[in-house]
Design a protein around this motif. Structure first.
Motif, PDB file in Angstrom:
ATOM      1  N   ALA A  49      38.453  45.813  45.310  1.00  0.00           N
ATOM      2  CA  ALA A  49      37.649  45.563  45.241  1.00  0.00           C
ATOM      3  C   ALA A  49      37.703  47.256  43.798  1.00  0.00           C
ATOM      4  O   ALA A  49      37.523  47.767  43.156  1.00  0.00           O
ATOM      5  CB  ALA A  49      36.342  45.319  44.956  1.00  0.00           C
ATOM      6  N   GLY A  52      40.302  48.414  42.674  1.00  0.00           N
ATOM      7  CA  GLY A  52      40.162  47.934  40.697  1.00  0.00           C
ATOM      8  C   GLY A  52      38.938  48.602  40.062  1.00  0.00           C
ATOM      9  O   GLY A  52      39.076  49.524  38.542  1.00  0.00           O
ATOM     10  N   ALA A  53      38.213  49.407  40.347  1.00  0.00           N
ATOM     11  CA  ALA A  53      36.814  50.053  39.887  1.00  0.00           C
ATOM     12  C   ALA A  53      37.149  51.950  39.916  1.00  0.00           C
ATOM     13  O   ALA A  53      36.964  52.291  38.986  1.00  0.00           O
ATOM     14  CB  ALA A  53      36.101  50.118  41.314  1.00  0.00           C
ATOM     15  N   LEU A  54      38.497  52.029  40.997  1.00  0.00           N
ATOM     16  CA  LEU A  54      38.597  53.112  40.482  1.00  0.00           C
ATOM     17  C   LEU A  54      40.052  52.780  39.036  1.00  0.00           C
ATOM     18  O   LEU A  54      40.177  53.659  38.617  1.00  0.00           O
ATOM     19  CB  LEU A  54      40.071  53.315  42.056  1.00  0.00           C
ATOM     20  N   LEU A  55      40.900  51.787  39.055  1.00  0.00           N
ATOM     21  CA  LEU A  55      42.199  52.197  38.053  1.00  0.00           C
ATOM     22  C   LEU A  55      40.744  51.587  36.854  1.00  0.00           C
ATOM     23  O   LEU A  55      41.462  52.726  35.809  1.00  0.00           O
ATOM     24  CB  LEU A  55      42.736  50.912  38.457  1.00  0.00           C
ATOM     25  N   GLU A  56      40.152  51.480  36.845  1.00  0.00           N
ATOM     26  CA  GLU A  56      38.851  50.994  35.013  1.00  0.00           C
ATOM     27  C   GLU A  56      38.375  52.062  35.058  1.00  0.00           C
ATOM     28  O   GLU A  56      37.996  52.367  34.152  1.00  0.00           O
ATOM     29  CB  GLU A  56      38.497  49.929  36.201  1.00  0.00           C
ATOM     30  N   THR A  57      38.142  53.107  35.998  1.00  0.00           N
ATOM     31  CA  THR A  57      36.822  54.335  35.651  1.00  0.00           C
ATOM     32  C   THR A  57      38.133  55.466  35.585  1.00  0.00           C
ATOM     33  O   THR A  57      37.208  56.657  35.112  1.00  0.00           O
ATOM     34  CB  THR A  57      36.141  54.432  36.425  1.00  0.00           C
ATOM     35  N   LEU A  68      53.325  48.633  23.167  1.00  0.00           N
ATOM     36  CA  LEU A  68      52.735  47.049  23.112  1.00  0.00           C
ATOM     37  C   LEU A  68      53.623  46.379  22.423  1.00  0.00           C
ATOM     38  O   LEU A  68      53.818  44.959  22.557  1.00  0.00           O
ATOM     39  CB  LEU A  68      51.126  47.679  22.896  1.00  0.00           C
TER      40      LEU A  68
ATOM     41  N   VAL B  36      33.934  57.445  30.590  1.00  0.00           N
ATOM     42  CA  VAL B  36      33.882  57.030  31.172  1.00  0.00           C
ATOM     43  C   VAL B  36      33.291  55.123  30.652  1.00  0.00           C
ATOM     44  O   VAL B  36      32.240  54.931  30.638  1.00  0.00           O
ATOM     45  CB  VAL B  36      33.771  57.777  32.787  1.00  0.00           C
ATOM     46  N   GLN B  37      34.602  54.244  31.487  1.00  0.00           N
ATOM     47  CA  GLN B  37      34.233  52.949  31.245  1.00  0.00           C
ATOM     48  C   GLN B  37      34.622  52.131  32.216  1.00  0.00           C
ATOM     49  O   GLN B  37      34.817  52.198  32.515  1.00  0.00           O
ATOM     50  CB  GLN B  37      35.022  52.522  30.219  1.00  0.00           C
ATOM     51  N   ALA B  38      33.063  51.495  32.598  1.00  0.00           N
ATOM     52  CA  ALA B  38      32.972  50.583  33.607  1.00  0.00           C
ATOM     53  C   ALA B  38      33.329  49.290  33.628  1.00  0.00           C
ATOM     54  O   ALA B  38      32.912  48.660  32.048  1.00  0.00           O
ATOM     55  CB  ALA B  38      32.127  50.394  34.013  1.00  0.00           C
ATOM     56  N   ASP B  39      33.988  48.809  34.397  1.00  0.00           N
ATOM     57  CA  ASP B  39      34.306  47.294  34.380  1.00  0.00           C
ATOM     58  C   ASP B  39      33.128  45.757  33.869  1.00  0.00           C
ATOM     59  O   ASP B  39      32.023  46.436  33.730  1.00  0.00           O
ATOM     60  CB  ASP B  39      35.406  46.651  35.259  1.00  0.00           C
ATOM     61  N   GLU B  42      32.461  46.657  28.574  1.00  0.00           N
ATOM     62  CA  GLU B  42      32.356  46.811  26.911  1.00  0.00           C
ATOM     63  C   GLU B  42      33.061  44.856  26.374  1.00  0.00           C
ATOM     64  O   GLU B  42      32.579  44.624  25.570  1.00  0.00           O
ATOM     65  CB  GLU B  42      33.546  47.599  26.556  1.00  0.00           C
ATOM     66  N   TRP B  45      36.953  41.252  29.729  1.00  0.00           N
ATOM     67  CA  TRP B  45      38.559  40.856  30.639  1.00  0.00           C
ATOM     68  C   TRP B  45      38.802  39.233  30.703  1.00  0.00           C
ATOM     69  O   TRP B  45      39.903  38.764  29.963  1.00  0.00           O
ATOM     70  CB  TRP B  45      39.190  42.271  30.656  1.00  0.00           C
ATOM     71  N   PHE B  65      46.012  44.454  27.163  1.00  0.00           N
ATOM     72  CA  PHE B  65      47.093  45.700  27.447  1.00  0.00           C
ATOM     73  C   PHE B  65      47.008  47.206  26.985  1.00  0.00           C
ATOM     74  O   PHE B  65      47.368  48.408  27.896  1.00  0.00           O
ATOM     75  CB  PHE B  65      48.451  45.460  26.225  1.00  0.00           C
ATOM     76  N   ARG B  66      45.765  47.224  25.652  1.00  0.00           N
ATOM     77  CA  ARG B  66      45.129  48.577  25.371  1.00  0.00           C
ATOM     78  C   ARG B  66      44.676  49.627  26.230  1.00  0.00           C
ATOM     79  O   ARG B  66      44.577  50.184  26.966  1.00  0.00           O
ATOM     80  CB  ARG B  66      45.127  47.874  24.291  1.00  0.00           C
ATOM     81  N   HIS B  67      44.041  48.055  26.992  1.00  0.00           N
ATOM     82  CA  HIS B  67      42.969  48.375  28.027  1.00  0.00           C
ATOM     83  C   HIS B  67      43.887  48.715  29.361  1.00  0.00           C
ATOM     84  O   HIS B  67      43.379  50.324  29.693  1.00  0.00           O
ATOM     85  CB  HIS B  67      41.939  48.023  28.002  1.00  0.00           C
ATOM     86  N   PHE B  68      44.600  48.251  29.581  1.00  0.00           N
ATOM     87  CA  PHE B  68      45.221  48.208  30.851  1.00  0.00           C
ATOM     88  C   PHE B  68      45.864  49.079  31.288  1.00  0.00           C
ATOM     89  O   PHE B  68      46.436  50.240  32.009  1.00  0.00           O
ATOM     90  CB  PHE B  68      45.084  46.983  31.690  1.00  0.00           C
ATOM     91  N   ALA B 112      39.981  43.854  36.775  1.00  0.00           N
ATOM     92  CA  ALA B 112      40.253  45.015  37.329  1.00  0.00           C
ATOM     93  C   ALA B 112      41.457  45.367  38.430  1.00  0.00           C
ATOM     94  O   ALA B 112      42.153  46.222  38.282  1.00  0.00           O
ATOM     95  CB  ALA B 112      39.356  46.135  36.614  1.00  0.00           C
ATOM     96  N   THR B 158      32.046  44.256  40.363  1.00  0.00           N
ATOM     97  CA  THR B 158      32.415  45.123  40.030  1.00  0.00           C
ATOM     98  C   THR B 158      32.163  47.388  39.392  1.00  0.00           C
ATOM     99  O   THR B 158      32.034  47.702  39.158  1.00  0.00           O
ATOM    100  CB  THR B 158      33.813  44.485  39.522  1.00  0.00           C
ATOM    101  N   LEU B 161      30.424  48.809  41.094  1.00  0.00           N
ATOM    102  CA  LEU B 161      31.035  49.386  41.665  1.00  0.00           C
ATOM    103  C   LEU B 161      31.901  50.198  40.853  1.00  0.00           C
ATOM    104  O   LEU B 161      31.779  51.741  41.584  1.00  0.00           O
ATOM    105  CB  LEU B 161      31.894  48.686  41.847  1.00  0.00           C
ATOM    106  N   GLY B 162      31.337  50.112  39.714  1.00  0.00           N
ATOM    107  CA  GLY B 162      32.363  51.418  38.905  1.00  0.00           C
ATOM    108  C   GLY B 162      31.303  52.486  38.556  1.00  0.00           C
ATOM    109  O   GLY B 162      31.684  53.603  37.700  1.00  0.00           O
TER     110      GLY B 162
END
Lengths: 216, 216
Positions: A49, A52-57, A68, B36-39, B42, B45, B65-68, B112, B158, B161-162
């Motif tokens: 997790a 995941g949070a690192l990836l997300e932020t 795409l 910065v966006q947290a999981d 917005e 997902w 796809f656009r996000h990740f 995420a 999550t 955590l973000g």
């Protein structure tokens, strides 16, 4: 078995496994222990997790413009999985280990080391080695190199050394500074999965004779 | 990153309950001014992955796809891949998401986190060429209709955590990143980050206990 595990994976090992940074032989030991230990499984999933949070932020790096569209083309006609691959436990071997052995204890190709002690080296990448050990009660656990990090996971029976007792599911993490002489408890044969990042040193010599030689 | 099995719980700041299905758009600023966006803050997902699973929904896939994909690409480049390889692998990761959507369980992990594990495994194949055996799968979910309350909890974990990660001093955050992106020598430094890891671990531990009770 779940509640009796007293010796767990270290934070460093779990983090390195979550990050995908361990050699294959260590990955196997970690995956096998986690299969037996809900505490370490919860810690591992927590680290996932965090990943995941690192990836997300983290900052994003733009993909090329047509990526795409290319990916949408690619998933066209790709079949979607409906169930997980069947990984099964075999007796005392949790699924990841059973996968390496091709079944349970009866599938292990043991090699005699003398005094009733046997080992089987498992096929892993060369940066570390993994082996199964079969140690009758009262016999010493063969040293497996001990010049680097060494993990020993008990699958059946138990062994003791100067530090403590290690029963089913317990993992001993030893480094080169540690001087210990693990001996299998009387009773059930002790079967362990061990991994070391030191070069393979141990050969078919009687373990008791080999040990002083290898400076346990 | 204190995550010891016997760690005492940290009290986390209370979080306002949020609807699972739809959440408002929200972008916060880091100290350096970058967005910065947290999981989950917005977009939901998880709901998009379920649309991919149930309806092979290409629009939902495109949004994922656009996000990740750009985040996966950044993650892979930080781990040492060049831009071309990282882009290829990010595409692979997203194609895997499409293929394995049915295996995603929103009551166990955020999207995420799930994408992180796919990206990590792809990275191991591409950069390390080592095998990483997985722990034995437990016989739970994914349920056709995931427990909404549990899924909400996982999302909130999550998110928290973000948020906590984004609020860390840059230096401390960088250390955690390096532990995950392949710089093992720093894996032990990040103790006492104040990250809400204890909460997440407790939730997973409880879920495991419930599962074990159902199994017995």
């Amino acid at each position: 078995m779940m509640t009796t595990i007293r010796h767990h994976l270290s934070e460093q090992l779990l983090t390195a496994y979550a990050a995908g940074e361990l050699p294959e032989a260590f990955n196997l030991v970690v995956a096998t222990h986690v299969s037996l230990c809900d505490d370490c499984r919860a810690r591992l999933e927590t680290l996932d997790a965090l990943g995941g949070a690192l990836l997300e932020t983290a900052d994003a790096t733009p993909m090329s413009e047509d990526s795409l569209a290319a990916c949408l083309d690619r998933i066209d006609g790709l079949s979607q999985a409906t169930s997980r691959s069947p990984m099964r436990r075999h007796g005392i071997f949790p699924a990841p280990l059973a996968d390496y052995v091709g079944g349970g204890v009866n599938k292990v190709k043991w090699r005699n080391l003398g005094m009733g002690v046997k080992q089987a080296i498992l096929p892993t990448g060369k940066d570390a080695s993994a082996r199964l050990l079969y140690i009758p009660g009262g016999q010493a656990v063969p040293d497996h190199g001990h010049r680097g990090l060494e993990l020993t996971l008990v699958l059946q029976g138990a062994f003791r050394d100067e530090t403590d007792r290690f029963g089913p599911g317990d993992i001993e993490i030893a480094d080169e500074a540690m001087q210990h002489t693990p001996v299998a408890e009387h009773g059930e044969v002790c079967i362990c999965l061990a991994a070391t990042d030191a070069p393979l040193k141990f050969n078919a010599i009687i373990p008791r004779l080999a040990q002083p030689f290898l400076r346990i | 990153m204190m995550l010891d099995a016997h760690q005492t719980e940290k009290t986390d700041a209370p979080l306002v309950a949020r609807q699972y299905a739809v959440a408002e758009h929200k972008v916060r600023s880091r100290k350096d001014g970058s967005a910065v966006q947290a999981d989950g803050i917005e977009t939901d997902w998880a709901a998009l992955v379920l649309r991919v699973r149930d309806h092979q929904d290409r629009a939902a896939f495109a949004a994922l796809f656009r996000h990740f994909a750009p985040r996966v690409k950044a993650f892979l480049m930080k781990s040492g891949a060049d831009a071309t390889l990282a882009e290829e692998c990010a595409q692979d990761v997203m194609a895997t998401l499409w293929q394995k959507a049915a295996l995603f369980d929103p009551s166990r992990a955020s999207v995420a986190t799930w994408v992180f594990t796919i990206a990590r495994n792809r990275r191991i194949d591409a950069l390390r060429k080592a095998r990483r055996p997985e722990p034995e799968d437990l016989p739970w979910g994914p349920e056709p209709e995931p427990d909404q309350a549990e899924a909400l909890e996982v999302q909130q974990d999550t998110e928290r955590l973000g948020v906590a990660l984004a609020q860390l001093p840059e230096k401390q955050r960088a250390l955690i990143e390096r532990a995950f992106y392949g710089d093992l020598s720093h894996s032990e430094i990040a103790a006492e980050t104040g990250l809400p890891l204890g909460t997440i671990k407790s939730r997973i531990r409880l879920a495991l206990e419930r599962l074990r009770q159902q199994m017995s």
